[in-house]
Design a protein around this motif. Structure first.
Motif, short mmCIF file in Angstrom:
data_model
loop_
_atom_site.label_atom_id
_atom_site.label_comp_id
_atom_site.label_asym_id
_atom_site.label_seq_id
_atom_site.Cartn_x
_atom_site.Cartn_y
_atom_site.Cartn_z
N LEU A 257 0.83 -1.21 0.00
CA LEU A 257 0.00 0.00 0.00
C LEU A 257 0.86 1.26 0.00
O LEU A 257 0.47 2.29 -0.58
CB LEU A 257 -0.93 -0.01 1.20
CG LEU A 257 -1.97 -1.14 1.23
CD1 LEU A 257 -2.87 -1.01 2.45
CD2 LEU A 257 -2.80 -1.15 -0.05
N ALA A 261 0.71 4.21 -2.85
CA ALA A 261 0.06 5.40 -2.29
C ALA A 261 -0.14 6.49 -3.33
O ALA A 261 -1.16 7.19 -3.33
CB ALA A 261 0.89 5.92 -1.12
N PHE A 263 -0.93 6.23 -6.34
CA PHE A 263 -2.08 5.97 -7.21
C PHE A 263 -3.34 6.66 -6.70
O PHE A 263 -4.26 6.91 -7.48
CB PHE A 263 -2.32 4.46 -7.31
CG PHE A 263 -1.45 3.76 -8.31
CD1 PHE A 263 -1.97 3.31 -9.51
CD2 PHE A 263 -0.10 3.56 -8.07
CE1 PHE A 263 -1.17 2.66 -10.44
CE2 PHE A 263 0.70 2.92 -8.98
CZ PHE A 263 0.18 2.47 -10.18
N SER A 264 -3.39 6.96 -5.41
CA SER A 264 -4.56 7.65 -4.87
C SER A 264 -4.62 9.09 -5.36
O SER A 264 -5.71 9.69 -5.39
CB SER A 264 -4.50 7.63 -3.33
OG SER A 264 -4.48 6.31 -2.85
N VAL A 265 -3.48 9.64 -5.74
CA VAL A 265 -3.44 11.01 -6.25
C VAL A 265 -3.60 11.03 -7.77
O VAL A 265 -4.37 11.83 -8.32
CB VAL A 265 -2.11 11.68 -5.85
CG1 VAL A 265 -2.04 13.11 -6.40
CG2 VAL A 265 -1.94 11.66 -4.35
N ARG A 266 -2.88 10.12 -8.43
CA ARG A 266 -2.91 10.13 -9.89
C ARG A 266 -2.54 8.74 -10.41
O ARG A 266 -1.51 8.19 -10.05
CB ARG A 266 -1.92 11.16 -10.43
CG ARG A 266 -1.80 11.21 -11.95
CD ARG A 266 -0.84 12.32 -12.35
NE ARG A 266 -0.59 12.34 -13.78
CZ ARG A 266 0.36 11.62 -14.37
NH1 ARG A 266 1.15 10.83 -13.65
NH2 ARG A 266 0.53 11.68 -15.68
N TRP A 286 -7.66 -1.41 -0.70
CA TRP A 286 -6.93 -0.35 -1.41
C TRP A 286 -7.93 0.66 -1.94
O TRP A 286 -8.68 0.39 -2.87
CB TRP A 286 -6.12 -0.95 -2.56
CG TRP A 286 -5.25 0.05 -3.27
CD1 TRP A 286 -4.51 1.04 -2.71
CD2 TRP A 286 -5.04 0.15 -4.68
NE1 TRP A 286 -3.84 1.75 -3.67
CE2 TRP A 286 -4.15 1.23 -4.89
CE3 TRP A 286 -5.50 -0.56 -5.79
CZ2 TRP A 286 -3.73 1.61 -6.16
CZ3 TRP A 286 -5.07 -0.19 -7.05
CH2 TRP A 286 -4.20 0.89 -7.22
N PRO A 287 -7.97 1.85 -1.37
CA PRO A 287 -8.99 2.85 -1.75
C PRO A 287 -8.92 3.27 -3.21
O PRO A 287 -9.92 3.70 -3.78
CB PRO A 287 -8.69 4.04 -0.81
CG PRO A 287 -7.90 3.46 0.32
CD PRO A 287 -7.11 2.34 -0.26
N ALA A 288 -7.73 3.18 -3.84
CA ALA A 288 -7.58 3.68 -5.21
C ALA A 288 -7.95 2.64 -6.26
O ALA A 288 -7.75 2.89 -7.46
CB ALA A 288 -6.14 4.15 -5.43
N SER A 291 -10.39 4.02 -8.78
CA SER A 291 -9.75 5.00 -9.66
C SER A 291 -8.93 4.31 -10.74
O SER A 291 -8.91 4.74 -11.90
CB SER A 291 -8.85 5.93 -8.83
OG SER A 291 -9.60 6.63 -7.86
N TRP A 311 -10.62 -6.17 -4.22
CA TRP A 311 -10.35 -4.82 -4.69
C TRP A 311 -11.41 -4.30 -5.66
O TRP A 311 -11.63 -3.09 -5.75
CB TRP A 311 -8.97 -4.76 -5.35
CG TRP A 311 -7.86 -4.72 -4.35
CD1 TRP A 311 -7.95 -5.02 -3.02
CD2 TRP A 311 -6.50 -4.34 -4.58
NE1 TRP A 311 -6.73 -4.88 -2.41
CE2 TRP A 311 -5.82 -4.45 -3.35
CE3 TRP A 311 -5.80 -3.93 -5.69
CZ2 TRP A 311 -4.47 -4.16 -3.21
CZ3 TRP A 311 -4.44 -3.65 -5.56
CH2 TRP A 311 -3.79 -3.75 -4.34
#
Length: 735
Positions: A257, A261, A263-266, A286-288, A291, A311
């Motif tokens: 994770l 990390a 990947f959560s931004v872009r 994994w929150p992203a 996305s 996921w």
């Protein structure tokens, strides 16, 4: 040595040079001539020399004559060099090779050369033309890596291990500049660290293997707090391929994770391959993930995909597949997503399903750790109609994994489907198939259902051996024709896929005592298998001899094997068999196929790797004598909780088979006996075999996990720890 065939005489002189004398009748006399290897053109000789290892070219063949000396140093043979697993080459031989390669080599692999010293690795500094370098499994410190990178200005691809004690702060400025130009990086992370990823700003491909234990040697819990203080985090602006393969453990999931990390931004726009393998019943959230799915839908150029089962939901996965035409899909251990994948591939849910060449739909082997799977057995069932349509829609499949699922053939006619279509019959249409993994029940025709055995009289209860019902005994020597009764589906597979090279057959309930993706099973219990799997026995194994080009064979968890006579037939007909893995065949309360195994080993002349796992192994003198017939054997692993061994016979075997470099034995016996034999083998053979790895330890000893931790990771992955190798990674990434 002289022989005569159709008027031609083949003669081999004292120099081992083959000379062919051709006799031609011209009506007057006989004109004879000879053609030797020295008369071959340079192009022909170079084509032959490409099959010789680089170490042998430099250290042996080049010393034969001037012509071969010149050809052995030809640039076409020195540009791309693989020294991986050159067990017979010591540090001196490798140094000699590197000396001759320094001006020419552009791609060099030392992967798996765990025995090389640091001073030998330092010799790579002279290879300034290197573009690709693989040091996976080698001992590389941060200071040594810094010196190496500073001397390789055009390096673009790097693979190495991040071992405990690695400190990226020790990298020089020149080394960081070299890392900034890398386009490919593969890291095997053995300690919580980013490794060199933060320094690599131009990566196209990042491959991670996270293998960090949850507990230190002192017994304290491992944590990832050390990473929080690092000044920089990974950035993947140009990333196209991301791969992460995790060993069991919470620390590895936490570390993953942290790598993801950003990947959560872009999400990288050019991402076309995303492969993440997380074992265990509860993959970290994994929150992203959504996305990522949205980005994959937008760009539509996905090549390969693997995700943990929690996921993505079925709806999001369906949208991803609808917008792409992948070549590799791996949804192992994801029973809830299997139907979505099959429906997408067989309908209009994939843009072009004909591009798919590798598919993994294997289930979960150890369902006791997965309560939700125990309640939903139907998710593991393969439907004949759906599989038939899958084959039609994906005709170019070359690698298919269906392990840990269930297929029970039904002879009843299904509307819209050809009558009596067996799963193997459907798979026989995959003419490009090269590797296949199937559950044992898929080999059964389903027509021989065991009936309850008659109740013994009260006087003989517990004394009389009950009859085995539903199993077909194969009798060897019945001719070369394949057995047909109960194996008609398997027969069609043999006819349709004659070029199969890798085959794995595993019982649905099997779990190894030393698994790769599960905690080690301290007690081996009698696995429960489905009814159809119990009916797969010697007859079915004998039928496998039809795969004449088979190179790797795995048979595990087959209680229906009685005498093992089918193994002998496989060994006699599959002459190219190189790797054999047998685990828990027949009854687990005895070793019923020992005699047949000895006959099998005597016929395995090309065997280089053997893994044998059985609760009761008797490794006596006869066993080691038969194993000595495998003259090309290089790697051996024996696993048995109640197994016995004869120390003197083991030493004699090692003297006979001089190519054996890996000997791992986890049997019964005392710790003193195991350590004594291990020390004897190391003291006697280490000098002449620099790569020798000998580990002999009681299987049920409490310190076994610590012993396994000290073993070279490449050997654990490739031999010691049981795991499937079919369709686990895209063909382009498989080593």
């Amino acid at each position: 040595m002289t022989s005569s065939v159709n008027g031609r005489v083949l003669d081999e002189d004292m120099d081992n040079q083959i000379v062919q004398a051709v006799c031609v009748e011209d009506g007057i006399g006989v004109v004879s001539g000879s053609i030797g290897m020295s008369d071959f053109s340079d192009e022909i000789l170079l084509s032959i020399l490409r099959y010789v290892s680089t170490s042998d070219l430099v250290n042996n063949v080049s010393r034969t004559c001037r012509k071969l000396h010149t050809l052995c140093h030809d640039k076409t043979l020195m540009t791309t060099v693989t020294l991986s697993e050159e067990y017979t080459a010591d540090d001196g031989a490798i140094r000699q090779v590197l000396k001759h390669l320094s001006n020419h080599v552009q791609s060099l692999s030392l992967s798996g050369c765990y025995w090389l010293s640091g001073s030998t690795i330092d010799r790579l500094i002279r290879c300034r033309s290197l573009v690709r370098l693989d040091l996976s499994g080698c001992r590389v410190t941060s200071l040594r890596l810094s010196r190496l990178l500073s001397s390789l200005p055009i390096l673009r691809s790097l693979a190495f291990d991040v071992s405990p004690g690695f400190d990226s702060a020790q990298l020089s400025g020149e080394a960081r500049d070299s890392l900034s130009r890398l386009s490919e990086l593969r890291q095997t992370v053995l300690t919580p660290s980013y490794g060199v990823v933060p320094c690599c700003s131009s990566l196209f491909s990042l491959q991670l293997q996270l293998d960090i234990p949850d507990v230190t040697r002192e017994g304290t819990s491992m944590c990832c707090q050390l990473m929080m203080g690092q000044s920089s985090v990974p950035h993947y602006q140009q990333l196209e391929e991301f791969t992460a393969c995790l060993a069991p453990g919470e620390v590895n999931q936490t570390l993953l994770l942290l790598y993801l990390a950003v990947f959560s931004v872009r999400v990288p726009e050019r991402l076309r391959s995303f492969l993440v393998s997380v074992p265990g019943p509860n993959p970290a959230h994994w929150p992203a993930a959504f996305s990522l799915a949205h980005s994959l839908v937008q760009h539509g150029d996905l090549e390969a995909l693997q995700l943990p089962r929690s996921w993505l939901d079925a709806t999001s996965l369906g949208r991803v597949l609808l917008s792409n035409a992948p070549k590799h899909l791996n949804f192992s251990r994801c029973p809830t997503l299997r139907q979505t994948v099959i429906q997408s591939l067989t309908g209009t849910g994939v843009r072009d399903s004909t591009r798919l060449v590798s598919l993994n739909l294997s289930g979960i082997g150890h369902t006791s750790n997965y309560p939700e799977c125990s309640r939903a057995r139907g998710e593991e069932e393969l439907v004949a109609e759906a599989m038939s349509r899958l084959v039609i829609c994906c005709p170019n499949l070359s690698h298919l994994n269906l392990l840990h699922t269930h297929y029970h053939h039904d002879n009843a006619h299904t509307p819209g489907l050809e009558a009596n279509t067996h799963l193997c019959t459907s798979l026989s249409k995959l003419t490009h198939l090269r590797s296949l993994a199937l559950p044992a029940c898929a080999l059964s025709d389903g027509s021989h259902t065991p009936s309850p055995s008659p109740s013994p009289s009260s006087l003989l209860l517990g004394l009389r051996k009950p009859s085995r019902v539903g199993l077909q005994t194969y009798r060897p020597g019945s001719g070369d024709s394949l057995p047909r009764e109960g194996t008609s589906g398997l027969g069609t597979l043999l006819a349709g896929c004659p070029c199969l090279e890798v085959l794995e057959i595993t019982g649905p309930g099997f779990i190894s005592a030393l698994p790769r993706l599960e905690p080690c099973a301290r007690v081996c219990v009698d696995q429960r298998t489905c009814v159809n799997a119990r009916g797969v026995g010697d007859t079915h194994v004998a039928a496998l001899r039809g795969f004449r080009g088979l190179r790797r064979l795995t048979l595990a968890g087959l209680p229906g094997v009685l005498k093992g006579t089918g193994l002998v037939q496989v060994a006699e007909h599959c002459r190219d068999l190189q790797a054999l893995s047998l685990a828990n065949l027949g009854s687990l309360k005895t070793w019923s196929y020992s005699a047949s195994l000895l006959d099998t080993l005597r016929n395995c002349t090309q065997l280089t790797q053997l893994r044998l796992e059985q609760p009761y192994l008797v490794c006596n003198g006869a066993f080691w004598e038969a194993l000595s017939c495998c003259s090309r054997l290089r790697r051996l692993c024996l696993i048995s909780r109640n197994g016995t061994f004869h120390p003197a016979a083991v030493v004699t075997f090692m003297e006979c088979c001089r190519d054996v470099m890996v000997c791992h034995m986890f049997l019964g016996g005392t710790l003193v006996a195991c350590r004594t034999l291990q020390k004897t083998l190391l003291d006697r053979f280490s000098v002449e075999r620099p790569a020798l790895s000998v580990v002999i330890y009681p299987l049920l000893h409490e310190d076994l996990p610590l012993v396994i931790r000290d073993m070279p990771l490449p050997l654990l992955d490739q031999l010691t720890l049981f795991q499937s190798r079919v369709a686990q990674a895209p063909p382009s990434l498989q080593l």
